[in-house]
Each structure stands twice: as C-alpha cells, then as structure tokens.
Enzyme design. Structure first.
Site, PDB file in Angstrom:
ATOM      1  N   LYS A  71       5.809   6.862 -13.173  1.00  0.00           N
ATOM      2  CA  LYS A  71       6.482   8.140 -13.396  1.00  0.00           C
ATOM      3  C   LYS A  71       7.150   7.821 -14.571  1.00  0.00           C
ATOM      4  O   LYS A  71       7.754   6.756 -14.965  1.00  0.00           O
ATOM      5  CB  LYS A  71       7.446   8.148 -12.111  1.00  0.00           C
ATOM      6  CG  LYS A  71       6.923   8.374 -10.737  1.00  0.00           C
ATOM      7  CD  LYS A  71       6.265   9.707 -10.529  1.00  0.00           C
ATOM      8  CE  LYS A  71       5.412   9.493  -9.180  1.00  0.00           C
ATOM      9  NZ  LYS A  71       4.996  10.744  -8.832  1.00  0.00           N
ATOM     10  N   LYS A 122       4.803  11.266 -13.948  1.00  0.00           N
ATOM     11  CA  LYS A 122       3.500  11.296 -13.308  1.00  0.00           C
ATOM     12  C   LYS A 122       2.195  11.392 -14.520  1.00  0.00           C
ATOM     13  O   LYS A 122       1.351  10.622 -14.448  1.00  0.00           O
ATOM     14  CB  LYS A 122       3.372  12.258 -12.385  1.00  0.00           C
ATOM     15  CG  LYS A 122       3.846  13.506 -12.511  1.00  0.00           C
ATOM     16  CD  LYS A 122       4.051  14.517 -11.284  1.00  0.00           C
ATOM     17  CE  LYS A 122       2.893  14.515 -10.420  1.00  0.00           C
ATOM     18  NZ  LYS A 122       3.313  15.060  -9.113  1.00  0.00           N
ATOM     19  N   GLU A 166      -1.860  12.192  -8.816  1.00  0.00           N
ATOM     20  CA  GLU A 166      -3.061  13.306  -8.661  1.00  0.00           C
ATOM     21  C   GLU A 166      -3.398  14.189  -9.679  1.00  0.00           C
ATOM     22  O   GLU A 166      -4.456  14.482  -9.820  1.00  0.00           O
ATOM     23  CB  GLU A 166      -2.567  14.011  -7.379  1.00  0.00           C
ATOM     24  CG  GLU A 166      -1.680  15.253  -7.641  1.00  0.00           C
ATOM     25  CD  GLU A 166      -0.100  14.588  -7.619  1.00  0.00           C
ATOM     26  OE1 GLU A 166       0.964  15.436  -8.150  1.00  0.00           O
ATOM     27  OE2 GLU A 166      -0.059  13.399  -7.631  1.00  0.00           O
ATOM     28  N   HIS A 175      -6.116  11.529  -1.915  1.00  0.00           N
ATOM     29  CA  HIS A 175      -4.753  12.297  -2.142  1.00  0.00           C
ATOM     30  C   HIS A 175      -5.188  13.606  -1.791  1.00  0.00           C
ATOM     31  O   HIS A 175      -6.278  14.314  -1.776  1.00  0.00           O
ATOM     32  CB  HIS A 175      -4.231  12.396  -3.882  1.00  0.00           C
ATOM     33  CG  HIS A 175      -3.263  12.609  -4.140  1.00  0.00           C
ATOM     34  ND1 HIS A 175      -2.513  14.103  -3.896  1.00  0.00           N
ATOM     35  CD2 HIS A 175      -1.836  12.099  -4.054  1.00  0.00           C
ATOM     36  CE1 HIS A 175      -1.187  14.103  -4.062  1.00  0.00           C
ATOM     37  NE2 HIS A 175      -0.954  12.956  -4.287  1.00  0.00           N
ATOM     38  N   ARG A 176      -3.927  14.368  -1.195  1.00  0.00           N
ATOM     39  CA  ARG A 176      -4.273  15.662  -0.466  1.00  0.00           C
ATOM     40  C   ARG A 176      -3.649  16.866  -1.194  1.00  0.00           C
ATOM     41  O   ARG A 176      -3.501  18.025  -0.582  1.00  0.00           O
ATOM     42  CB  ARG A 176      -3.558  15.708   0.969  1.00  0.00           C
ATOM     43  CG  ARG A 176      -2.427  15.532   1.150  1.00  0.00           C
ATOM     44  CD  ARG A 176      -1.599  15.349   2.365  1.00  0.00           C
ATOM     45  NE  ARG A 176      -0.346  15.271   2.357  1.00  0.00           N
ATOM     46  CZ  ARG A 176       0.421  15.125   3.390  1.00  0.00           C
ATOM     47  NH1 ARG A 176       0.029  15.757   4.536  1.00  0.00           N
ATOM     48  NH2 ARG A 176       1.668  15.157   3.474  1.00  0.00           N
ATOM     49  N   SER A 186       4.330   8.652   1.292  1.00  0.00           N
ATOM     50  CA  SER A 186       4.679   8.885   0.213  1.00  0.00           C
ATOM     51  C   SER A 186       5.303  10.130  -0.044  1.00  0.00           C
ATOM     52  O   SER A 186       5.263  11.101   0.715  1.00  0.00           O
ATOM     53  CB  SER A 186       3.306   8.967  -0.806  1.00  0.00           C
ATOM     54  OG  SER A 186       3.643   9.296  -1.858  1.00  0.00           O
ATOM     55  N   GLY A 205       9.131  10.780  -2.173  1.00  0.00           N
ATOM     56  CA  GLY A 205      10.672  10.690  -1.964  1.00  0.00           C
ATOM     57  C   GLY A 205      11.123   9.444  -1.237  1.00  0.00           C
ATOM     58  O   GLY A 205      12.160   9.251  -0.855  1.00  0.00           O
ATOM     59  N   ALA A 259       5.884   4.461  -3.258  1.00  0.00           N
ATOM     60  CA  ALA A 259       7.062   4.837  -3.799  1.00  0.00           C
ATOM     61  C   ALA A 259       6.961   5.049  -5.401  1.00  0.00           C
ATOM     62  O   ALA A 259       6.579   4.051  -6.038  1.00  0.00           O
ATOM     63  CB  ALA A 259       8.313   4.032  -3.534  1.00  0.00           C
ATOM     64  N   GLY A 260       7.147   6.200  -6.146  1.00  0.00           N
ATOM     65  CA  GLY A 260       7.111   6.180  -7.413  1.00  0.00           C
ATOM     66  C   GLY A 260       8.572   6.290  -7.889  1.00  0.00           C
ATOM     67  O   GLY A 260       9.446   5.404  -8.328  1.00  0.00           O
TER      68      GLY A 260
HETATM   69  C1  CAP Z   1       4.908  11.043  -4.783  1.00  0.00           C
HETATM   70  C2  CAP Z   1       3.841  11.533  -5.479  1.00  0.00           C
HETATM   71  C3  CAP Z   1       2.736  11.966  -4.451  1.00  0.00           C
HETATM   72  C4  CAP Z   1       3.195  12.673  -3.165  1.00  0.00           C
HETATM   73  C5  CAP Z   1       2.030  13.728  -2.403  1.00  0.00           C
HETATM   74  C6  CAP Z   1       4.432  12.913  -6.138  1.00  0.00           C
HETATM   75  O1  CAP Z   1       5.870  10.504  -5.998  1.00  0.00           O
HETATM   76  O2  CAP Z   1       3.245  10.695  -6.481  1.00  0.00           O
HETATM   77  O3  CAP Z   1       1.792  12.757  -5.095  1.00  0.00           O
HETATM   78  O4  CAP Z   1       3.752  11.887  -2.313  1.00  0.00           O
HETATM   79  O5  CAP Z   1       2.562  14.178  -1.485  1.00  0.00           O
HETATM   80  O6  CAP Z   1       3.611  13.226  -7.321  1.00  0.00           O
HETATM   81  O7  CAP Z   1       5.287  13.739  -5.832  1.00  0.00           O
HETATM   82  P1  CAP Z   1       7.331   9.806  -5.496  1.00  0.00           P
HETATM   83  P2  CAP Z   1       2.336  13.858   0.125  1.00  0.00           P
HETATM   84  O8  CAP Z   1       7.197   8.800  -4.818  1.00  0.00           O
HETATM   85  O9  CAP Z   1       8.078   9.725  -6.986  1.00  0.00           O
HETATM   86  O10 CAP Z   1       8.075  11.025  -4.810  1.00  0.00           O
HETATM   87  O11 CAP Z   1       2.193  12.169   0.144  1.00  0.00           O
HETATM   88  O12 CAP Z   1       3.032  14.601   0.911  1.00  0.00           O
HETATM   89  O13 CAP Z   1       0.795  14.267   0.035  1.00  0.00           O
HETATM   90 MG    MG Z   2       1.757  12.469  -7.206  1.00  0.00          MG
END
Ligand code: CAP
Ligand code: MG
Length: 423
Positions: A159, A161, A188, A277-278, A346, A348, A369-370
């Site tokens: 991050k 990202k 993603e 990834h979704r 994943s 937060g 965790a990012g």
């Molecule tokens: C999380 C993340 C993921 C999300 C996707 C983001 O980053 O990389 O894409 O978790 O949501 O871009 O927000 P952090 P889900 O760890 O910094 O929050 O997992 O619900 O599909």
């Molecule tokens: Mg992401």
C-alpha cells in the site's frame, strides 16, 4: 404437442430429482401478481418459457424448470417469498458456467413481474457439479506450497495499492517476507501499468522471493495479478509458470467466469494455484433483497476451480460482508468429491483484530493485511513481524498482551490500532 404457459412451471407437489439443480430465490412479486404468478415466471423465464402461451413438443417441455416451493420470507426490511426452483440437467451445457448463469441469474433479475429478486443459494447435483474441474489444491495450498498445514497463511498487499514502482513494490515484498509473511499479493487494480509493468514486476518479485526464502528458510510465494483480456491473461499465466511462480491472482468477477475457466485449464497444465479476488461482487450481493448472493458467487468460483477466494472478515474488518462463516463452511464441505477452497479474510485487518477473527473463522484461512502491515509506525518489516506474532499467539491460545511483551513490533501495533478497525 402441448402448450406451455407460466402456470405450467409451478407444481408444489413436485419433488426435485437427484440430477436437478435446485436454486432458492427471494422474490417480491410485483403489484397485482401473487407468489405463484411470480414463481411461475421465474421458473419459466430462467429455463425455456416466455410471456406468450406456446405450443411445444414433449422434448421441449422436458427442459422446463419447476417452481416447487413457495414460502413466505424476508430480506432486510422486505417481505416476500423464498421460491425453490428445480432445473433439469439437460437444460445446461456441462462445464459452461456462463451458460448456467445465463439461466439462473439472467433475464429473471430484470423482469417487471418481480419488484425484487435475489438468487440466494444453489444445491449443485453431481452431474452438473462434476462437469466442472473444481480447485486443483484448495486449502491444500497450505501444505503443498507453504508446508504449514495447521495455521492460517498470511499475506500482504503493498500500500498504496497502485503507484509504487517495481523496485519499491518488490522491496516492500522483501521486507514483508523477511518479516515472516507467507505471501506477497498484488492489489486488484494493479496489472500492467507503466509505473509497475507486469513482466518486470513478476521476475523481480520472484527473485526477491528466492532471496527471502534463502534468508528465512521458509517457503514464500507471490499472488501476481494476471487479470487482462483473456488471451493476454493466458499469456501472463504462461509467463508466471516460466518464471517459477506457484500462483496467479484473478479478479474473477470483473474478468468473468468464462475467462476464469480458461485460466483454470491453463493452470492445470502448469501446476499453478489460483487466488480469486472478488472486486465488484458487491454490485451483486450488497443488498439482501436483490441480485446474487456472495454464497452463490463463492459456489460458482469453487466449481470453476479457484484455490482461494476472499469471503470477508465476519464483519470485523472495513468491508460490509454477508455470511462469511456460512460461506466458509460451504467452501469446506463435500461437493461430490471436488476440492475445497481456502477462504481469504481481508479488508481493514491488523494484529489487534486477529483473535476475534480466528475465533470467528478458525485457522483454515488466509489472513491478508495491507494497511495493517504497511501502516505500522515502524514500517513494513515491523508490521509483518507484528501480524505473524498475533497469528502465532492466537493459534497457540496465548493473549496478545503477553505476546507483545516479547515482540515489541506487536506492542507498537496494539498501541497504534488497539483492537478495533476504523471505518
Ligand atoms: C484490502 C484490499 C482488498 C480488500 C477486498 C483493499 O486492503 O487490498 O482488496 O480486502 O475486499 O484494496 O481494500 P487493506 P474483500 O488490508 O489495506 O484493508 O476482501 O472483502 O473482497
Ligand atoms: Mg485490494
């Protein structure tokens, strides 16, 4: 020669056959229509009927779906019905997920005859389910790739990202891997942009992986995002295999199920695992009264063959999640012999929320965790050590405060974020 009309698609005494796909819909009939009217339209328009009364041969009517259950139900603040529909196997082209979804999640979601409609769940019969490959490894990735069958695997996304150069991206990866994390993951929306080109990133990251493995003696891997136009995506899969990667990452909803199926076939050839990834799933599943549930999206992804998929954090993290616990249970359940899928938590997450997370979801998961690693006051390496310490302590049944006495990086993380995830 018989005629078919909407009413012919409803039979509440009908018992679905073993080879039939059974779908459960939440339906709110439009004004002036009752539940049976709406159910008949759902079964008809998702199989072989239409609004006009038609003359049809017997062989044609054999392809008709049957609405066999209509029960009052609610979805959020909405009152409606849960409608069970059974689909004959012959309606479907085995192994073609796009065709299956064009039936059960196609036009019916846009009919005037229903004010609200949501595909909630499916019972996949053996013939249709086994016409798909399913995952190659599933949760077996823990053992096969990381030699860690009994603990969650850990991952981090650099991050910010997007925007890091290849060198910066790889340096962050090296810091995270040598800090103890198993996986580096692309975000993603990071693919092959000029500031961090795909092929440069791939080779540099795998080189850093090898150095981190040599330094730590631990197995490490990289979730490189290959999402692109299908032909290009397959070329990128080949490049990952040629470069010595173990995984590819695909944005399965935005790339599409047909493309995913092509990637699955190519990954079988190369012995690669697929991280799903979704992104965009919430366009379908966010509100409980319409669309397609994440449960069904996860089912489709398993059949198409992903080894791991994001399923949420049971409400602990920053994203709105539905049903994580039940979805994860289904991903681990028997499905006519197909492999299971490793759930990915994943969004937060940070060390302070690991205990409730593992308490809710167990240890057969991947914890990503990012911000919860790179936002650590002492940087990525410290953030990685803190996350690993939190996972190790929780798996061992120790509390974080005690662990923080021996791991100062964890202590700093708890000081910084405590045990809550800010919205
Ligand atoms: C999380 C993340 C993921 C999300 C996707 C983001 O980053 O990389 O894409 O978790 O949501 O871009 O927000 P952090 P889900 O760890 O910094 O929050 O997992 O619900 O599909
Ligand atoms: Mg992401």
């Amino acid at each position: 020669m018989g005629s078919i009309s909407y009413a012919d698609f409803v039979d509440r005494s009908y018992e679905p056959g073993e080879t039939e796909l059974v779908c459960r819909f939440f339906v709110v009939p439009a004004k002036g229509l009752d539940a049976a009217d709406a159910a008949g339209r759902v079964a008809s328009e998702s199989s072989n009927g239409t609004w006009a009364e038609l003359e049809a041969e017997g062989s044609v009517t054999d392809l008709s779906a049957t609405a066999f259950a209509i029960e009052p139900a609610t979805a959020g603040e909405f009152e409606g019905y849960e409608v069970g529909v059974a689909y004959p196997d012959a309606l479907f082209e085995g192994g073609n997920m796009a065709q299956v979804l064009s039936c059960i999640a196609g036009n019916i979601l846009g009919m005037k005859a229903v004010d609200r409609i949501r595909l909630r769940d499916c019972d996949w019969p053996e013939p249709l389910a086994t016409s798909f490959p399913g995952p190659r490894l599933g949760s077996g990735v823990r053992e096969a790739i990381f030699d860690a069958p009994d603990r969650p695997i850990t991952a981090t996304v650099p991050k910010p990202k997007v925007g890091l150069t290849t060198d910066q991206h790889v340096e962050v990866g090296y810091e995270a891997w040598t800090g103890g994390l198993d996986l580096l993951k692309d975000d993603e929306n990071l693919t092959d942009q000029a500031f961090n080109p795909f092929h440069d990133r791939l080779t540099a990251a795998l080189d850093a992986r090898d150095r981190a493995e040599a330094e730590t003696g631990e197995r490490k891997s990289y979730l490189v995002n290959v999402t692109a136009e299908t032909g290009e995506m397959l070329d990128r899969v080949d490049a990952v295999a040629d470069a010595g990667g173990e995984y590819v990452m695909v944005d399965v909803v935005t790339a599409g199920w047909a493309a995913l199926q092509a990637v699955r076939e190519r990954c079988e050839r190369h012995g690669l695992a697929i991280h799903a990834h979704r992104a965009m799933h919430s366009a379908f599943d966010r509100h409980p009264d319409h669309g397609v549930s994440m449960r069904v999206i996860a089912q489709v992804a398993r059949l198409c063959g992903v080894d791991q998929i994001h399923t949420g954090t049971a409400g602990i993290g920053k994203m709105a999640n539905e049903d994580t616990v039940d979805i994860n249970e289904w991903l681990g359940s028997d499905l006519h012999g197909l492999e299971d899928v490793l759930p990915v938590a994943s969004g937060g997450l940070h060390p302070g929320v690991v205990p409730p997370l593992l308490d809710a979801l167990g240890t057969n998961i991947c914890v990503q965790a990012g911000g919860g690693v790179h936002g650590h006051p002492d940087g990525t390496h410290a953030g990685a050590k803190a996350l690993c310490a939190a996972v190790d302590a929780t798996v061992a049944g120790d509390d974080l405060a005690t662990k923080a006495e021996e791991v100062p990086e964890l202590d700093r993380a708890l000081e910084e974020w405590k045990t809550e995830t800010p919205r």
